[in-house]
Design an enzyme around this catalytic site. Sequence first.
Site, PDB file in Angstrom:
ATOM      1  N   SER A  40     -46.951  32.533  77.943  1.00 24.41           N
ATOM      2  CA  SER A  40     -47.590  32.382  76.635  1.00 24.41           C
ATOM      3  C   SER A  40     -47.815  30.890  76.390  1.00 24.41           C
ATOM      4  CB  SER A  40     -46.718  32.992  75.535  1.00 24.41           C
ATOM      5  OG  SER A  40     -45.494  32.316  75.407  1.00 24.41           O
ATOM      6  N   HIS A 143     -44.246  38.565  77.489  1.00 21.56           N
ATOM      7  CA  HIS A 143     -43.188  38.599  78.503  1.00 21.56           C
ATOM      8  C   HIS A 143     -42.819  39.999  78.955  1.00 21.56           C
ATOM      9  CE1 HIS A 143     -41.681  34.365  77.120  1.00 21.56           C
ATOM     10  NE2 HIS A 143     -42.858  34.341  77.713  1.00 21.56           N
ATOM     11  N   GLU A 152     -39.612  36.923  71.137  1.00 21.04           N
ATOM     12  CA  GLU A 152     -38.190  36.750  71.459  1.00 21.04           C
ATOM     13  C   GLU A 152     -37.309  36.895  70.224  1.00 21.04           C
ATOM     14  OE1 GLU A 152     -37.882  32.837  73.287  1.00 21.04           O
ATOM     15  OE2 GLU A 152     -39.714  33.222  74.442  1.00 21.04           O
ATOM     16  N   GLU A 193     -37.783  37.006  80.963  1.00 22.48           N
ATOM     17  CA  GLU A 193     -36.638  36.101  80.797  1.00 22.48           C
ATOM     18  C   GLU A 193     -35.300  36.832  80.817  1.00 22.48           C
ATOM     19  OE1 GLU A 193     -37.318  33.712  77.308  1.00 22.48           O
ATOM     20  OE2 GLU A 193     -39.074  32.721  78.192  1.00 22.48           O
ATOM     21  N   ASP A 229     -38.600  33.732  68.378  1.00 20.98           N
ATOM     22  CA  ASP A 229     -39.831  33.048  68.778  1.00 20.98           C
ATOM     23  C   ASP A 229     -40.948  34.061  68.576  1.00 20.98           C
ATOM     24  OD1 ASP A 229     -41.965  31.720  69.780  1.00 20.98           O
ATOM     25  OD2 ASP A 229     -41.173  31.432  71.808  1.00 20.98           O
ATOM     26  N   GLU A 272     -39.411  30.068  65.659  1.00 16.27           N
ATOM     27  CA  GLU A 272     -40.341  29.281  66.486  1.00 16.27           C
ATOM     28  C   GLU A 272     -41.745  29.879  66.406  1.00 16.27           C
ATOM     29  OE1 GLU A 272     -38.780  28.718  70.455  1.00 16.27           O
ATOM     30  OE2 GLU A 272     -40.786  28.717  71.312  1.00 16.27           O
ATOM     31  N   ASP A 299     -43.599  25.053  69.061  1.00 17.97           N
ATOM     32  CA  ASP A 299     -43.672  25.071  70.525  1.00 17.97           C
ATOM     33  C   ASP A 299     -45.138  24.903  70.921  1.00 17.97           C
ATOM     34  OD1 ASP A 299     -43.720  25.693  73.244  1.00 17.97           O
ATOM     35  OD2 ASP A 299     -43.163  27.781  72.998  1.00 17.97           O
ATOM     36  N   LYS A 324     -40.500  21.018  76.205  1.00 19.58           N
ATOM     37  CA  LYS A 324     -40.667  21.584  77.550  1.00 19.58           C
ATOM     38  C   LYS A 324     -41.346  20.498  78.390  1.00 19.58           C
ATOM     39  CE  LYS A 324     -41.553  26.435  76.185  1.00 19.58           C
ATOM     40  NZ  LYS A 324     -42.638  27.353  75.709  1.00 19.58           N
ATOM     41  N   HIS A 352     -36.502  26.145  78.546  1.00 19.60           N
ATOM     42  CA  HIS A 352     -37.020  26.673  79.817  1.00 19.60           C
ATOM     43  C   HIS A 352     -38.428  27.236  79.605  1.00 19.60           C
ATOM     44  CE1 HIS A 352     -35.611  31.104  78.866  1.00 19.60           C
ATOM     45  NE2 HIS A 352     -36.268  30.562  77.882  1.00 19.60           N
ATOM     46  N   LYS A 375     -32.786  26.332  74.718  1.00 15.02           N
ATOM     47  CA  LYS A 375     -33.242  27.713  74.848  1.00 15.02           C
ATOM     48  C   LYS A 375     -33.472  27.982  76.317  1.00 15.02           C
ATOM     49  CE  LYS A 375     -37.463  29.432  73.801  1.00 15.02           C
ATOM     50  NZ  LYS A 375     -38.594  30.127  73.156  1.00 15.02           N
TER      51      LYS A 375
HETATM   52  P1  PGA Z   1     -43.593  30.738  78.025  1.00 14.03           P
HETATM   53  O1  PGA Z   1     -42.703  31.288  76.841  1.00 14.03           O
HETATM   54  O2  PGA Z   1     -42.736  29.975  78.945  1.00 14.03           O
HETATM   55  O3  PGA Z   1     -44.154  32.009  78.629  1.00 14.03           O
HETATM   56  O4  PGA Z   1     -44.676  29.897  77.378  1.00 14.03           O
HETATM   57  C1  PGA Z   1     -41.608  30.620  76.322  1.00 14.03           C
HETATM   58  C2  PGA Z   1     -41.836  30.258  74.886  1.00 14.03           C
HETATM   59  O5  PGA Z   1     -42.885  30.621  74.292  1.00 14.03           O
HETATM   60  O6  PGA Z   1     -40.996  29.595  74.298  1.00 14.03           O
HETATM   61 ZN    ZN Z   2     -42.278  29.630  72.299  1.00 15.45          ZN
END
Ligand code: PGA
Ligand code: ZN
Length: 398
Positions: A40, A143, A152, A193, A229, A272, A299, A324, A352, A375
């Site tokens: 995503s 996911h 999430e 995940e 999230d 998030e 994010d 990230k 992650h 996270k």
């Molecule tokens: P992604 O999802 O690594 O698939 O982007 C993780 C997130 O959205 O935090």
């Molecule tokens: Zn996210």
Amino acid sequence: QIRSISLRRILDSRGNPTVEADVLTESGGFGRAAAPSGASTGEYEAIELPPEEAIANAREHAVPRLLETFADDQREVDAALRAADGTDNFSEIGANSAVAISMAAAKAGADVLGAPLYQHLGGAFRGRNFPVPLGNVIGGGEHAKDATHIQEFLSAPVGAPSVSEAVFANAQVHGTIGDLLDERGIPAAKGDEGAWAPAVSDAEAFEIVEEAVDLVSDDLGFEIGFGLDVAAAELYDADAGVYRYGDEEKTVDEQVEYIAELVTEYDLVYVEDPLDENDYEAFADLTDRVGEQTLICGDDLFVTNTERLQDGIEQGAANSILIKPNQIGTLTDAFDAIELAVENGYETVISHRSGETEDTTISHLAVATDAGFIKTGTVGGERTAKLNELIRIAEDAV
Ligand code: PGA
Ligand code: ZN
């Protein structure tokens, strides 16, 4: 000085190829790191190229330049990566090659100095705090198919006395949810995940997560909250201007209202991406309403980018940022985003990606920068690699 850099394709946790880098210095320092990969992904992230292309381009353009740099000077290494790429989003050598090399150089630099990576990155002014792990326990979105719309549901053991107890608490919440699903006769696979991915409504997922978190909190005797999230950019239909939860839709105002109600009803500690990545205004509206009670984290909104974060700070769009390194391409850029966030009172959450490897750099980054949260999932080898590394660092760093 860096003597050689080798790049190769390895497997990530989804079975896709990703880039791994080995960095060797003249004095015998060695570092190895691999790029993770999102599903995503945010619209404004640095560019991930197909691994073959990223590797070929990095070999041609970046490696010769990097052989003139010193692995323990991270800013110099990362500036050479940027200069070799020549674009502002790593579309030439790929953010996957860039981040693998950047992280491998940091590990080689730590090796040269004979210091653990968190110490090398954090230096003498590192604090003694440890991040609270946010554990993905139920989810869907991009996911997992036919699961929740919200991406999430995250266990947040904010009252845990140690990082190790927090890590085990999240695993217990995950296990308890497995039992609760079983009792309800709900079959559940796992998402990318390792979170449960049952075909339940978001409302039922809230019920189950709340019950599990309360049970484990009572058992362990410390506070465990939970968060989300939403990954709302994936739910947003920009043409219609609505958020789609299957057949149900919400206008932007309804979405703000819905999230604000969830925060209050479930006492959420963390939310998030509750809104689309282009809607700073609605983010600011929500933060204004519930920002005192909970963390509103960007994010896809910020993509670890200081310019986007600066806009967010000016508009009051959030009060925390997800970090990230592969969204922006280098550790230096990630550090700069963290620094800007901290200066402005934003909480930092090191994260992650849904596609991961055994690489543990983010555990060290979280400790080095005194991040409030990390996270990195709950179960599954590529997730436990980071969690177990945190437990080791905590033992080492007491
Ligand atoms: P992604 O999802 O690594 O698939 O982007 C993780 C997130 O959205 O935090
Ligand atoms: Zn996210």
